[in-house]
Design a protein around this motif. Structure first.
Motif, mmCIF file in Angstrom:
data_model
loop_
_atom_site.group_PDB
_atom_site.id
_atom_site.type_symbol
_atom_site.label_atom_id
_atom_site.label_comp_id
_atom_site.label_asym_id
_atom_site.label_seq_id
_atom_site.Cartn_x
_atom_site.Cartn_y
_atom_site.Cartn_z
ATOM 1 N N GLY A 188 0.864 -1.389 0.106
ATOM 2 C CA GLY A 188 -0.029 0.142 -0.231
ATOM 3 C C GLY A 188 0.798 1.193 -0.032
ATOM 4 O O GLY A 188 0.117 2.315 -0.079
ATOM 5 N N GLY A 189 2.240 1.026 0.259
ATOM 6 C CA GLY A 189 2.877 2.253 0.178
ATOM 7 C C GLY A 189 3.486 2.548 1.517
ATOM 8 O O GLY A 189 2.816 2.480 2.502
ATOM 9 N N ASN A 190 4.664 3.286 1.378
ATOM 10 C CA ASN A 190 5.199 3.741 2.803
ATOM 11 C C ASN A 190 4.983 5.171 2.927
ATOM 12 O O ASN A 190 5.400 6.043 2.338
ATOM 13 N N PRO A 191 3.997 5.526 3.895
ATOM 14 C CA PRO A 191 3.440 6.920 4.359
ATOM 15 C C PRO A 191 4.435 7.754 4.621
ATOM 16 O O PRO A 191 4.377 9.105 4.858
ATOM 17 N N ARG A 192 5.578 7.388 4.938
ATOM 18 C CA ARG A 192 6.703 8.045 5.448
ATOM 19 C C ARG A 192 7.582 8.698 4.346
ATOM 20 O O ARG A 192 8.289 9.599 4.430
ATOM 21 N N PHE A 193 7.281 8.398 2.988
ATOM 22 C CA PHE A 193 7.867 8.919 1.845
ATOM 23 C C PHE A 193 7.000 9.612 1.058
ATOM 24 O O PHE A 193 5.772 9.535 0.767
ATOM 25 N N GLY A 194 7.315 10.776 0.337
ATOM 26 C CA GLY A 194 6.453 11.587 -0.377
ATOM 27 C C GLY A 194 5.484 12.667 0.160
ATOM 28 O O GLY A 194 5.247 12.255 1.287
ATOM 29 N N SER A 195 4.861 13.176 -0.816
ATOM 30 C CA SER A 195 3.843 13.909 -0.331
ATOM 31 C C SER A 195 2.841 14.098 -1.373
ATOM 32 O O SER A 195 3.144 13.947 -2.538
ATOM 33 N N GLY A 196 1.556 14.675 -0.891
ATOM 34 C CA GLY A 196 0.489 14.953 -1.905
ATOM 35 C C GLY A 196 0.028 13.684 -2.817
ATOM 36 O O GLY A 196 0.090 12.347 -2.193
ATOM 37 N N ASP A 197 0.211 13.604 -4.022
ATOM 38 C CA ASP A 197 -0.266 12.588 -4.940
ATOM 39 C C ASP A 197 0.955 11.636 -4.882
ATOM 40 O O ASP A 197 0.632 10.286 -5.214
ATOM 41 N N GLY A 198 2.206 12.046 -4.475
ATOM 42 C CA GLY A 198 3.108 11.093 -4.570
ATOM 43 C C GLY A 198 3.551 10.417 -3.065
ATOM 44 O O GLY A 198 4.687 9.653 -2.917
ATOM 45 N N ARG A 199 2.653 10.492 -2.000
ATOM 46 C CA ARG A 199 2.821 9.913 -0.777
ATOM 47 C C ARG A 199 2.796 8.548 -1.017
ATOM 48 O O ARG A 199 1.900 7.937 -1.558
ATOM 49 N N GLY A 200 3.859 7.714 -0.091
ATOM 50 C CA GLY A 200 3.735 6.226 -0.249
ATOM 51 C C GLY A 200 4.551 5.927 -1.356
ATOM 52 O O GLY A 200 5.078 4.761 -1.242
ATOM 53 N N TYR A 201 4.976 6.710 -2.481
ATOM 54 C CA TYR A 201 6.043 6.096 -3.304
ATOM 55 C C TYR A 201 7.537 5.989 -2.865
ATOM 56 O O TYR A 201 7.961 6.927 -2.073
ATOM 57 N N VAL A 202 8.091 5.054 -3.316
ATOM 58 C CA VAL A 202 9.667 4.938 -3.111
ATOM 59 C C VAL A 202 10.418 4.721 -4.435
ATOM 60 O O VAL A 202 9.714 4.526 -5.411
ATOM 61 N N ARG A 203 11.498 5.071 -4.303
ATOM 62 C CA ARG A 203 12.335 5.059 -5.636
ATOM 63 C C ARG A 203 12.497 3.648 -6.254
ATOM 64 O O ARG A 203 12.984 2.805 -5.325
ATOM 65 N N ALA A 204 12.255 3.460 -7.398
ATOM 66 C CA ALA A 204 12.357 2.232 -8.260
ATOM 67 C C ALA A 204 13.726 2.414 -8.887
ATOM 68 O O ALA A 204 14.300 1.059 -8.983
ATOM 69 N N LYS A 246 4.906 2.446 -5.893
ATOM 70 C CA LYS A 246 4.071 1.747 -5.017
ATOM 71 C C LYS A 246 3.309 0.792 -5.256
ATOM 72 O O LYS A 246 2.740 0.460 -6.406
ATOM 73 N N CYS A 247 3.179 -0.363 -4.112
ATOM 74 C CA CYS A 247 2.880 -1.758 -4.705
ATOM 75 C C CYS A 247 1.732 -2.122 -3.814
ATOM 76 O O CYS A 247 1.532 -2.005 -2.586
ATOM 77 N N LEU A 248 0.513 -2.492 -4.347
ATOM 78 C CA LEU A 248 -0.669 -2.842 -3.723
ATOM 79 C C LEU A 248 -0.697 -4.574 -3.984
ATOM 80 O O LEU A 248 -0.484 -5.144 -5.163
ATOM 81 N N SER A 249 -1.119 -5.129 -3.003
ATOM 82 C CA SER A 249 -1.233 -6.787 -2.958
ATOM 83 C C SER A 249 -2.712 -7.019 -3.874
ATOM 84 O O SER A 249 -3.617 -6.284 -3.491
ATOM 85 N N ILE A 250 -2.804 -8.030 -4.653
ATOM 86 C CA ILE A 250 -3.757 -8.580 -5.305
ATOM 87 C C ILE A 250 -3.847 -10.090 -5.161
ATOM 88 O O ILE A 250 -2.760 -10.660 -4.853
ATOM 89 N N SER A 251 -4.920 -10.744 -5.473
ATOM 90 C CA SER A 251 -5.217 -11.852 -5.412
ATOM 91 C C SER A 251 -5.002 -12.777 -6.867
ATOM 92 O O SER A 251 -5.343 -12.409 -7.738
ATOM 93 N N HIS A 252 -4.257 -13.889 -6.543
ATOM 94 C CA HIS A 252 -3.746 -14.686 -7.802
ATOM 95 C C HIS A 252 -4.355 -16.244 -7.286
ATOM 96 O O HIS A 252 -3.568 -17.106 -7.756
ATOM 97 N N GLY A 253 -5.558 -16.211 -7.182
ATOM 98 C CA GLY A 253 -6.209 -17.559 -6.761
ATOM 99 C C GLY A 253 -5.933 -18.068 -5.516
ATOM 100 O O GLY A 253 -5.704 -17.443 -4.446
ATOM 101 N N ARG A 254 -5.889 -19.309 -5.365
ATOM 102 C CA ARG A 254 -5.768 -19.977 -3.761
ATOM 103 C C ARG A 254 -4.931 -21.315 -3.955
ATOM 104 O O ARG A 254 -4.494 -21.737 -5.218
ATOM 105 N N CYS A 255 -4.310 -21.540 -2.874
ATOM 106 C CA CYS A 255 -3.323 -22.618 -2.859
ATOM 107 C C CYS A 255 -3.900 -23.536 -1.664
ATOM 108 O O CYS A 255 -4.506 -23.120 -0.828
ATOM 109 N N ARG A 256 -3.496 -24.621 -1.680
ATOM 110 C CA ARG A 256 -3.956 -25.725 -0.635
ATOM 111 C C ARG A 256 -2.650 -25.741 0.348
ATOM 112 O O ARG A 256 -1.786 -26.161 -0.230
ATOM 113 N N GLN A 257 -3.031 -25.707 1.486
ATOM 114 C CA GLN A 257 -1.889 -25.963 2.398
ATOM 115 C C GLN A 257 -2.026 -27.073 3.246
ATOM 116 O O GLN A 257 -3.320 -27.496 3.907
ATOM 117 N N ARG A 258 -0.861 -27.667 3.849
ATOM 118 C CA ARG A 258 -0.883 -28.987 4.461
ATOM 119 C C ARG A 258 -0.904 -28.713 6.072
ATOM 120 O O ARG A 258 -0.357 -27.513 6.327
#
Length: 502
Positions: free
Chosen positions: A170-186, A193-205
């Motif tokens: 979701g981004g690091n709120p300590r970096f940036g400001s305004g529209d750029g808040r949460g972004y880090v240097r790539a 800024k990276c957000l988690s998404i779902s790629h299906g399911r896995c079976r766990q033992r």
């Protein structure tokens, strides 16, 4: 277009297999950096050196000027210090690519990283590999572990050719400001800024020694997990199917109660041009919220909508692996045209909501604050109708949970229990069109909600038959669905031999 662009994107690998030389790999740079060292970021690395070599061979030594600068092709303007495509590709990996962003740890997104990394010995310092902690945990424990592949990282006594950069979801709120808040240097010129998404399911033992399931949060990979060969992996949405067509009864738990289904974590990277503030999104593998165990795409759309409404978000790179002929049970955590357009309809509604909110704010600023709005003169029935409308449009305070019927039912019921005894409002369904926006309501919008947005389709599963390439059918189905939905966006199939200017 290059003169007006903020980004150049080179899609080295536009497919999701089964060919191993053409799987997911994307290069992105800010136009302002002009190919200086560390000015390119790779998003996923299923294909990296192989794709670069293929393009440099296509635009060979004859395409260079007297100073060694390439005059044509996607690497136009890049100075090539060597004669052969192989040597120049190694130079690009060592010096020009500043970091590698990994969306998730499946082989078609990381195999090139493993095979290519040994040439970094002649480079200048470790190459950053940036991802969510669960993704790096998987790479560390299951690839660069001195078993599957040598430990080339700078952790646990490794060779030090790679360094892990753990991103804050979701981004690091300590970096940036305004529209750029949460972004880090790539890399030079780009923020992310990276957000988690779902790629299906896995079976766990069920672990027989600890008595616990191996799960942390929404991912299958624990923070400090040892190799666990007993795990059976599945990214299907059915209990009986595995990701691989070859099923192994040995991997199935003897007692169904000893396994649970957990979400496979993937990522969506927002990439921001440091000079202009313009952005693009690059998705990893992703499934639709409508079938996900933990729906998360709506969080991405809520983040993207204000950027689209203001014109700073220009393009989305997102997978569409199969045609509509594939049943939901066999999508294996992927998209098909009907689902992708359904997701974009959710984004379209978010964009319209932002536009309406912006217009309301501007109107309020123009109004005389001393003029009463007359709301106290409304009848109880009218006020109740407006309250329901407000619930429809209200954003949840915590965006990690999607707004669904169940989340709003209690609030709606409280309104329904009207102390004045008015009873149900005839013709009003409090939750109508909540989950699937009705495109008719924006058919005449000017502009259409996603006008100006380019959607590039990646991770197509090749059919490997004598039939025409499946990408054409996927593109045709997307265009038909989009026209019916009045979205306004354009769909493209990237050509790996061309640079995309955005």
């Amino acid at each position: 277009m290059a003169d007006k662009a903020s980004f150049q994107v080179i899609v080295l690998g536009p497919t999701g297999g089964p060919r191993e030389d053409n799987v997911t790999g994307i290069l992105v740079r800010s136009i302002s950096t002009k190919w200086v060292p560390n000015s390119v970021v790779a998003v996923d690395a299923g294909t990296m050196l192989a794709g670069i070599i293929r393009l440099l061979e296509q635009y060979g030594p004859d395409a260079k000027d007297d100073e060694g600068i390439l005059q044509d092709g996607p690497f136009k303007g890049l100075e090539l210090p060597f004669e052969t495509a192989q040597a120049n590709a190694a130079h690009v990996f060592r010096e020009i690519i500043g970091a590698v962003l990994i969306t998730h740890p499946h082989l078609d997104h990381i195999s090139g990283l493993a095979i290519n990394t040994p040439i970094l010995e002649a480079g200048s310092g470790p190459k950053p590999v940036a991802a969510l902690p669960s993704v790096l945990s998987a790479i560390k424990n299951h690839m660069f572990n001195d078993v599957i592949w040598p430990n080339l990282s700078d952790e646990d006594g490794g060779a030090g050719l790679l360094t892990y950069q753990r991103l804050v979801e979701g981004g690091n709120p300590r970096f940036g400001s305004g529209d750029g808040r949460g972004y880090v240097r790539a890399c030079n010129g780009l923020l992310t800024k990276c957000l988690s998404i779902s790629h299906g399911r896995c079976r766990q033992r069920f672990h027989p020694e600890t008595g616990t399931h191996h799960r942390v949060g929404s991912t299958v990979f624990a923070a400090d997990q040892l190799m666990l060969p007993s795990r059976a992996i599945s990214v299907d949405n059915t209990d009986g199917s595995f990701y691989s067509p070859a099923r192994s009864p040995r991997l199935l738990p003897s007692n169904p109660k000893e396994s649970i289904m957990a979400t496979v974590e993937s990522s969506a990277f927002f990439l921001r041009d440091h000079r202009t503030g313009n952005e693009i999104i690059v998705f990893g593998d992703v499934e639709p919220d409508s079938v996900a165990q933990e729906p998360q795409n709506k969080r991405v759309w809520e983040t993207a909508a204000p950027k689209i409404a203001s014109g700073i978000l220009r393009a989305i790179f997102i997978e569409c692996s199969y045609t509509d002929a594939v049943n939901d049970a066999y999508l294996y955590g992927h998209m098909c045209p009907r689902h992708l357009v359904a997701e974009l309809k959710v984004l379209a509604q978010q964009v319209l909501d932002v536009r309406e909110s912006n217009q309301t704010d501007r109107k309020r600023k123009r109004e005389d604050t001393g003029v009463a709005d007359g709301s106290n003169d409304l009848s109880p029935r009218t006020r109740r109708t407006q309250s329901i409308a407000g619930l429809r449009n209200r954003r949840p305070e915590t965006t990690s949970e999607p707004r669904t019927r169940s989340h709003l039912r209690d609030s709606i019921d409280n309104i329904s229990e009207d102390p004045m005894g008015l009873g149900p409002i005839e013709g009003v369904d409090p939750l109508a069109d909540l989950e699937t926006p009705n495109p008719v309501q924006w058919a005449n919008a000017d502009p259409l909600p996603l006008a100006g947005l380019s959607v590039y389709i990646i991770h197509i599963k090749e059919n490997m038959t004598d039939d025409p390439p499946i990408g054409g059918q996927i593109l045709s189905e997307l265009q038909a669905h989009s026209k019916e939905a009045h979205l306004g966006c354009e769909f493209f199939m990237p050509n790996p031999s061309e640079g995309i200017w955005i």
